[in-house]
Design a protein around this motif. Structure first.
Motif, short mmCIF file in Angstrom:
data_model
loop_
_atom_site.label_atom_id
_atom_site.label_comp_id
_atom_site.label_asym_id
_atom_site.label_seq_id
_atom_site.Cartn_x
_atom_site.Cartn_y
_atom_site.Cartn_z
N LEU A 149 29.28 141.03 79.94
CA LEU A 149 28.09 140.79 79.12
C LEU A 149 27.06 141.90 79.33
CD1 LEU A 149 27.53 136.93 79.49
CD2 LEU A 149 28.22 138.18 77.43
N LEU A 150 26.90 142.36 80.56
CA LEU A 150 25.95 143.43 80.83
C LEU A 150 26.35 144.71 80.10
CD1 LEU A 150 25.30 142.82 84.63
CD2 LEU A 150 23.66 142.51 82.76
N ARG A 180 25.84 144.16 76.32
CA ARG A 180 24.42 144.17 75.98
C ARG A 180 23.91 145.57 75.67
NH1 ARG A 180 20.30 142.08 80.47
NH2 ARG A 180 20.82 144.11 81.30
N GLU A 181 24.60 146.58 76.17
CA GLU A 181 24.23 147.96 75.87
C GLU A 181 24.51 148.33 74.42
OE1 GLU A 181 22.71 150.17 78.07
OE2 GLU A 181 22.53 148.34 79.24
N ARG A 224 25.13 145.82 71.76
CA ARG A 224 24.76 144.82 70.75
C ARG A 224 23.85 143.78 71.36
NH1 ARG A 224 27.75 140.21 71.94
NH2 ARG A 224 29.59 140.59 73.20
N ALA A 225 23.14 143.07 70.47
CA ALA A 225 22.30 141.97 70.93
C ALA A 225 23.19 140.77 71.25
CB ALA A 225 21.30 141.61 69.85
N LEU A 226 22.91 140.13 72.36
CA LEU A 226 23.70 138.96 72.75
C LEU A 226 23.12 137.70 72.09
CD1 LEU A 226 24.10 139.59 76.58
CD2 LEU A 226 25.75 140.09 74.77
N GLU A 242 24.55 133.29 75.32
CA GLU A 242 25.00 134.27 76.29
C GLU A 242 23.84 134.82 77.11
OE1 GLU A 242 28.09 134.71 77.09
OE2 GLU A 242 28.75 133.41 75.47
N ARG A 243 22.69 135.01 76.48
CA ARG A 243 21.51 135.49 77.21
C ARG A 243 21.07 134.47 78.26
NH1 ARG A 243 19.31 136.73 71.92
NH2 ARG A 243 17.77 135.10 72.32
N LEU A 252 23.56 134.50 81.10
CA LEU A 252 23.36 135.71 81.88
C LEU A 252 22.17 135.55 82.82
CD1 LEU A 252 24.30 138.68 82.18
CD2 LEU A 252 22.64 139.26 80.44
N ARG A 253 21.05 135.05 82.31
CA ARG A 253 19.86 134.86 83.14
C ARG A 253 20.11 133.85 84.26
NH1 ARG A 253 14.39 134.33 79.91
NH2 ARG A 253 13.62 134.69 81.99
N GLU A 266 23.76 145.39 87.46
CA GLU A 266 22.86 145.63 86.32
C GLU A 266 22.02 146.88 86.57
OE1 GLU A 266 19.68 143.20 83.61
OE2 GLU A 266 19.61 142.89 85.78
#
Length: 69
Positions: A17-18, A21-22, A24-26, A30-31, A34-35, A48
């Motif tokens: 996912l990291l 994220r570079e 495309r917008a997640l 998924e965001r 990830l958090r 990260e």
């Protein structure tokens, strides 16, 4: 696993996912996942920072090579 814990991700999934994220917008789901993972894991925030360092280095290299032309 995802039915019981919809936001639970493994370190392998988070690293993917990291990287994604570079490019495309997640999606919100998924965001959030990830958090949540980043708040509980020690290794993934380090990864990260490494990804961000590489991104910044590539940006500087691009600017340097464009200025040299």
């Amino acid at each position: 696993m995802t039915a019981t814990y919809p936001f639970r991700r493994t370190c392998k999934e988070v690293s993917a996912l990291l990287i994604a994220r570079e490019d495309r917008a997640l999606p919100l789901r998924e965001r959030l996942a990830l958090r949540l993972h980043m708040a509980m894991c020690q290794a993934c925030p380090r990864f990260e920072r490494q990804v961000l360092t590489l991104r910044n280095a590539m940006k500087q290299w691009r600017n340097y090579s464009e200025a040299g032309e």
